[in-house]
Design a protein around this motif. Sequence first.
Motif, PDB file in Angstrom:
ATOM      1  N   ALA A 216       0.831  -1.203   0.000  1.00 27.86           N
ATOM      2  CA  ALA A 216       0.000   0.000   0.000  1.00 27.86           C
ATOM      3  C   ALA A 216       0.869   1.257   0.000  1.00 27.86           C
ATOM      4  N   ALA A 217       1.878   1.299   0.872  1.00 35.78           N
ATOM      5  CA  ALA A 217       2.739   2.482   0.984  1.00 35.78           C
ATOM      6  C   ALA A 217       3.559   2.690  -0.286  1.00 35.78           C
ATOM      7  N   ALA A 218       4.087   1.597  -0.866  1.00 33.62           N
ATOM      8  CA  ALA A 218       4.918   1.708  -2.065  1.00 33.62           C
ATOM      9  C   ALA A 218       4.114   2.222  -3.243  1.00 33.62           C
ATOM     10  N   ASN A 219       2.950   1.655  -3.465  1.00 36.34           N
ATOM     11  CA  ASN A 219       2.132   2.082  -4.598  1.00 36.34           C
ATOM     12  C   ASN A 219       1.674   3.524  -4.440  1.00 36.34           C
ATOM     13  N   TYR A 220       1.366   3.920  -3.210  1.00 33.60           N
ATOM     14  CA  TYR A 220       0.991   5.310  -2.912  1.00 33.60           C
ATOM     15  C   TYR A 220       2.143   6.240  -3.311  1.00 33.60           C
ATOM     16  N   HIS A 221       3.349   5.858  -2.905  1.00 30.97           N
ATOM     17  CA  HIS A 221       4.527   6.677  -3.209  1.00 30.97           C
ATOM     18  C   HIS A 221       4.810   6.720  -4.699  1.00 30.97           C
TER      19      HIS A 221
END
Length: 246
Positions: A216-221
């Motif tokens: 979730a955090a990687a794709n958001y970034h």
Amino acid sequence: MYEDQAREEYDRWKRKLLKRPSIAGRYTKSLQAKMNHLIPEKVHTIVTTSIKNMVHATLIGSEYTAAKQPEEGLTLREREQMIEELTKKYRKTAALEGAGTGAGGLLLGAADFPLLLSIKMKFLFDAASAYGYDVKDYRERLFVLLLFQLAFAREEKRPDLLKRLENWEEERLSLPRRKDYLDAVDWKEFQLDYRDFIDLVKMLQLIPGFGAVVGAAANYHFLDLLSETAKNGYRSRWFHGGDEEG
């Protein structure tokens, strides 16, 4: 004026883009190279195939161009307000997709690659339309691919890609005939740059349970990074020959 502020932000973005990598960044790159050898060949194959298919679909398919009409008669401020809304929408979609596939471990983590690519390309095509460019024109599709490549390029390639971006209005006039434009795309370079950029965090995403948070955090970034690149890429065209806000 809004445009003055945008120019300042564009100049800051250029300086950040061309900044030498930090010691931590160089260490991360070294660690990434070592971890590359630990990634199953099946995952490498999925990434390679996904990017090749994405490039071809972008250039010759209708998946990303259907029902997309360029916005006309808007100021730069109005266009970038649209970009902010698009970023929020696609960022949420990318984060949810990353969490879902990250929770599943290796196989679903690998499946995340083509899904996230599709989300990113749809965002870029919507961004192009928001800035008033017709993505049914193959030259605008090539510019979309240039933005994608710049967003995820290795440090040593960024100066040349940035130069191409700032001289795009001249380059587009010398592009090959429509039937030859596929030959102008080196999809292998896209694959290598993109894979190297995201491998480290995506390795963590393959860990069941923990991978959901990382995904979730990687794709958001990644979506944020792509949005910043797209915004400044189209600002460059606005400043170097597009319509300017009064």
